[in-house]
Design a protein around this motif. Structure first.
Motif: not given
Length: 219
Positions: A174-196
């Motif tokens: 949770l901690p690292n992913t939260h920063y990547l998705v929010t402040a890091g602007g990398r949500r697409e890295m996760f949402t582009s993979r359907k199951n992730v």
């Protein structure tokens, strides 16, 4: 007589501190959060070094016991308070526990190294007015992408990493992913993979993590 709350030293903004806080909330364990001002060097004070010899956060106290390293603290909390809160967070079944452990190891050994570099470069460097290293960002995005491909395959046949229940293995991400998705602007890295993407949406909506996110906003 109620047990004294455990003590957690460090700011909620720290990924390692927030991992421990999420675990304590999941386990419904009373805690006291003691802020450590990193910019003032409080984590290098002699008193603090007695409980955290590496001078990092978090440090953890449960009566006379002191611990450091967030994943070790989480395991301890789950073992000691096995019957409190979310009892499935760290199973007592040897096979399930082995599955939790292998994904905790995957998080520590494969997921954490590239994601920590990205969290620093994308989220913390701008806050600290440090120049971002584009080469490092690109390198670690590639590394993390390969790890996420493995996760996506795993999550095709499993609701969570260690099986069909949310466990410490998921929580630890949770901690690292939260920063990547929010402040890091990398949500697409996760949402582009359907199951992730599905998995992330589910684990990040847990009440325990919402509470930690609120604490981070109040920094």
């Amino acid at each position: 007589m109620a047990a004294a709350p455990v003590k957690v030293y460090g700011p909620p903004l720290s990924t390692a501190v927030s991992r421990v806080l999420a675990c304590l909330i999941e386990k419904d364990v009373q805690y006291q959060l003691l802020p450590i001002n990193l910019s003032k060097g409080e984590h290098k004070s002699p008193d603090y070094l007695k409980i955290q010899p590496f001078g990092q956060v978090p440090a953890f106290q449960d009566e006379s016991i002191t611990l450091f390293e967030s994943r070790a603290i989480c395991r301890y909390v789950c073992e000691k308070y096995a019957n409190k809160g979310n009892s499935g967070l760290y199973s007592t079944n040897p096979l399930v526990k082995a599955s939790i452990e292998q994904w905790l190891e995957a998080e520590g050994q494969s997921y954490n190294p590239p994601s920590s570099v990205l969290v620093f470069q994308l989220a913390f460097a701008p806050m600290m007015k440090i120049k971002q290293d584009e080469r490092l960002i690109k390198q670690n995005e590639e590394k993390l992408g390969k790890v996420l491909d493995v996760y996506d395959k795993r999550l095709e046949s499993s609701r969570f990493l260690a099986g069909d229940e949310f466990t410490l293995a998921d929580l630890s991400h949770l901690p690292n992913t939260h920063y990547l998705v929010t402040a890091g602007g990398r949500r697409e890295m996760f949402t582009s993979r359907k199951n992730v993407g599905r998995w992330w949406d589910e684990i990040s909506m847990r009440d325990s993590w919402k509470k930690v996110s609120e604490m981070q906003k109040k920094r």
